[in-house]
Scaffold this motif. Sequence first.
Motif: not given
Length: 307
Positions: A221-225, A257-264, A288-298
């Motif tokens: 959803t959020e990535e299409i929008l 979009m991130l807020y919407s995705f995480l809330q669901k 404790y950590f720092q990571e890079k993510c390329a998508s909401f799924e990651e």
Amino acid sequence: MFLQLKKTDIGYKTPLIKGVETSLKLGEVCLLIGNNGVGKTTLIKSILNQIPVLDGEIFLNKKNIKILSSKEIAEQVAIVFSKSQVPANYTLKDLISLGKYIHYPYYFELNDSDRQEVDEIIESLNLNQYKDFQLQKLSDGNLQKAFIGRALAQNSPFIILDEPTTHLDEENKIIILKLLRNLAKKQNKLILFSSHDWRLAKEFSDKIWLVNDGKLDAGITEEILLKHHEILSPRLFQVNENFIPPQIVGPDLEKEMLYSFLQKNFKKNLSHLKVEFKDVFWEVSNDYFQEKCASFEEIAHLIENHH
């Protein structure tokens, strides 16, 4: 995948939507959006084999819809329309019981097991106090839940809803949308629904099918929008009382979009996290950590693995 469209052209004599290549699985909620006249209803009718596809193929539970009878499709797919005809002199329980008759000739009576299941559906929809009400005496919200109950009584794994929140106030829209998401997740049903009120509906959908310029764009959803800035103006909806968001840093649209995705997907406190948009990736961090993510799924995978 439960529903598959392969290189499908949708329309009557000429295509309204060309080259559709997408699929959906049980347990997913998909929101169908697009302007009036772009072919959303035609697409739904094509999935039901009420209109033959102009090219390509549609598969329902791994079977080509062209070889399925109307009864076989009805056993796989339940339909809820926004403007369903309200039967005269029917009670709410009568309406929901109608869903059982796709399995029987019209002159059959429901057995004890059927009646018990109808009662359980009424209970699950929180409609017990209205079960003997005439349909004309129900509120719009409860009437819509009753039609959804009829669809549930069919025991179909796939439910299609055409504008299920039309004419409802925001409170009842949220009730219906929460109900649909719970059905998908708890009963492993595939839900495909169209909505003009997509800005609220997106909070409850896993995927979007966006019909635009004769094509169907499908995905999370959020990535299409995010790919279609022209239809957006940022706004946050708080629909999950148990969700406490992380600190989100970035442009308004990406934040929404991130807020919407995480809330669901997370009914918990994420306030210990910071998620920052860095133009081509998201940076997720805490003490404790720092990571890079390329998508909401990651991002979701990272949060799950650190809890």
